[in-house]
Design a protein around this motif. Structure first.
Motif, PDB file in Angstrom:
ATOM      1  N   ILE A  50       0.814  -1.535   0.088  1.00  9.34           N
ATOM      2  CA  ILE A  50      -0.013   0.082  -0.430  1.00  9.34           C
ATOM      3  C   ILE A  50       1.387   1.330  -0.183  1.00  9.34           C
ATOM      4  O   ILE A  50       1.612   1.099   0.236  1.00  9.34           O
ATOM      5  N   ASP A  51       0.384   2.366  -1.187  1.00  5.91           N
ATOM      6  CA  ASP A  51       1.601   4.188  -0.540  1.00  5.91           C
ATOM      7  C   ASP A  51       0.566   4.044   0.524  1.00  5.91           C
ATOM      8  O   ASP A  51      -0.580   4.581  -0.044  1.00  5.91           O
ATOM      9  N   GLU A  52       1.924   4.211   1.306  1.00  8.28           N
ATOM     10  CA  GLU A  52       1.274   4.968   3.037  1.00  8.28           C
ATOM     11  C   GLU A  52       1.173   6.937   2.803  1.00  8.28           C
ATOM     12  O   GLU A  52       0.024   7.009   3.172  1.00  8.28           O
ATOM     13  N   THR A  53       1.527   7.566   1.613  1.00  8.92           N
ATOM     14  CA  THR A  53       1.875   8.597   0.861  1.00  8.92           C
ATOM     15  C   THR A  53       0.375   9.006   0.933  1.00  8.92           C
ATOM     16  O   THR A  53      -0.639  10.045   1.189  1.00  8.92           O
ATOM     17  N   SER A  64       3.695   0.209  -7.020  1.00 11.76           N
ATOM     18  CA  SER A  64       3.750  -0.355  -8.275  1.00 11.76           C
ATOM     19  C   SER A  64       5.080  -1.391  -8.319  1.00 11.76           C
ATOM     20  O   SER A  64       4.412  -2.536  -8.353  1.00 11.76           O
ATOM     21  N   ASP A  65       6.315  -0.680  -8.300  1.00 16.19           N
ATOM     22  CA  ASP A  65       7.202  -1.340  -8.040  1.00 16.19           C
ATOM     23  C   ASP A  65       6.986  -2.007  -6.762  1.00 16.19           C
ATOM     24  O   ASP A  65       7.586  -3.195  -7.956  1.00 16.19           O
ATOM     25  N   GLU A  66       7.485  -1.862  -5.732  1.00 15.54           N
ATOM     26  CA  GLU A  66       7.489  -2.463  -4.633  1.00 15.54           C
ATOM     27  C   GLU A  66       6.121  -3.103  -4.471  1.00 15.54           C
ATOM     28  O   GLU A  66       6.788  -4.598  -3.802  1.00 15.54           O
ATOM     29  N   ARG A  70       7.457  -7.332  -4.238  1.00 12.75           N
ATOM     30  CA  ARG A  70       7.557  -8.253  -2.880  1.00 12.75           C
ATOM     31  C   ARG A  70       6.303  -9.649  -3.818  1.00 12.75           C
ATOM     32  O   ARG A  70       6.441 -10.741  -3.258  1.00 12.75           O
ATOM     33  N   ALA A  71       5.355  -9.414  -4.365  1.00 11.92           N
ATOM     34  CA  ALA A  71       5.154 -10.655  -5.347  1.00 11.92           C
ATOM     35  C   ALA A  71       5.638 -11.354  -5.837  1.00 11.92           C
ATOM     36  O   ALA A  71       5.965 -12.361  -5.800  1.00 11.92           O
ATOM     37  N   GLU A  72       7.601 -11.456  -7.267  1.00 14.52           N
ATOM     38  CA  GLU A  72       8.151 -12.001  -7.147  1.00 14.52           C
ATOM     39  C   GLU A  72       9.282 -12.218  -6.472  1.00 14.52           C
ATOM     40  O   GLU A  72       9.105 -13.493  -6.302  1.00 14.52           O
ATOM     41  N   THR A  73       9.306 -11.999  -4.816  1.00 16.10           N
ATOM     42  CA  THR A  73      10.337 -12.590  -3.735  1.00 16.10           C
ATOM     43  C   THR A  73       9.306 -13.479  -3.422  1.00 16.10           C
ATOM     44  O   THR A  73       9.429 -14.642  -3.123  1.00 16.10           O
ATOM     45  N   ALA A  91       1.780  -4.583 -12.359  1.00 13.56           N
ATOM     46  CA  ALA A  91       1.353  -4.164 -11.219  1.00 13.56           C
ATOM     47  C   ALA A  91       1.460  -2.590 -11.706  1.00 13.56           C
ATOM     48  O   ALA A  91       1.573  -2.130 -12.194  1.00 13.56           O
ATOM     49  N   THR A  92      -0.456  -2.205 -11.337  1.00 14.81           N
ATOM     50  CA  THR A  92      -0.865  -1.013 -11.350  1.00 14.81           C
ATOM     51  C   THR A  92      -0.795  -0.230 -10.058  1.00 14.81           C
ATOM     52  O   THR A  92      -0.681  -1.168  -9.142  1.00 14.81           O
ATOM     53  N   THR A  93      -0.913   1.124  -9.914  1.00 13.16           N
ATOM     54  CA  THR A  93      -1.671   1.690  -8.532  1.00 13.16           C
ATOM     55  C   THR A  93      -3.113   0.622  -8.090  1.00 13.16           C
ATOM     56  O   THR A  93      -3.451   0.819  -6.521  1.00 13.16           O
TER      57      THR A  93
END
Length: 132
Positions: A50-53, A64-66, A70-73, A91-93
């Motif tokens: 989740i984008d906390e900001t 999206s990058d994170e 996380r999914a790949e890991t 991944a998108t927002t």
């Protein structure tokens, strides 16, 4: 804490043989179950980014990058992950879709069809959502 996520799953079995022939080989069904577990775990892990900001400003969205990271890991560290599997993430927002693919040789029907194989791809999608 941020709200949890909703999810859905899709299965594709790609082969040159009819579905009757594919369904006759039980190894494809076992593989499908394993891939589904990995795809679900990976999508849920990605959906936790989740984008906390944005959340503090009243918008529920993913980083999206994170989420992809996380999914790949999560997929590659899953106990059932093997080196012959592949993962793709989108991944998108607003959501993340994870697809895990593996080629499974026909074992039961090998005497009849030779070195044919089925490509099994399982997709799981997660989107942040408000809890009811």
């Amino acid at each position: 804490p941020p709200p949890f996520t909703t999810r859905r799953r899709q299965t594709r079995l790609v082969s040159d043989w009819s579905s009757d022939v594919c369904s006759s080989d039980l190894s494809a069904f076992a593989t499908r179950s394993e891939l589904a577990a990995i795809a679900d775990s990976a999508a849920i892990a990605g959906g936790s980014a989740i984008d906390e900001t944005a959340w503090r400003n009243g918008t529920l969205q993913l980083q999206s990058d994170e989420a992809a990271h996380r999914a790949e890991t999560a997929a590659r560290t899953h106990p059932r992950w093997t080196d012959d599997m592949t993962i793709t993430t989108n991944a998108t927002t607003s959501d993340i879709e994870v697809t895990i693919t593996q080629t499974v040789p026909f074992r039961v029907l090998a005497a009849l069809v030779g070195d044919q194989a089925a490509n099994i791809a399982i997709s799981a999608q997660v989107a942040p959502g408000e809890r009811p």
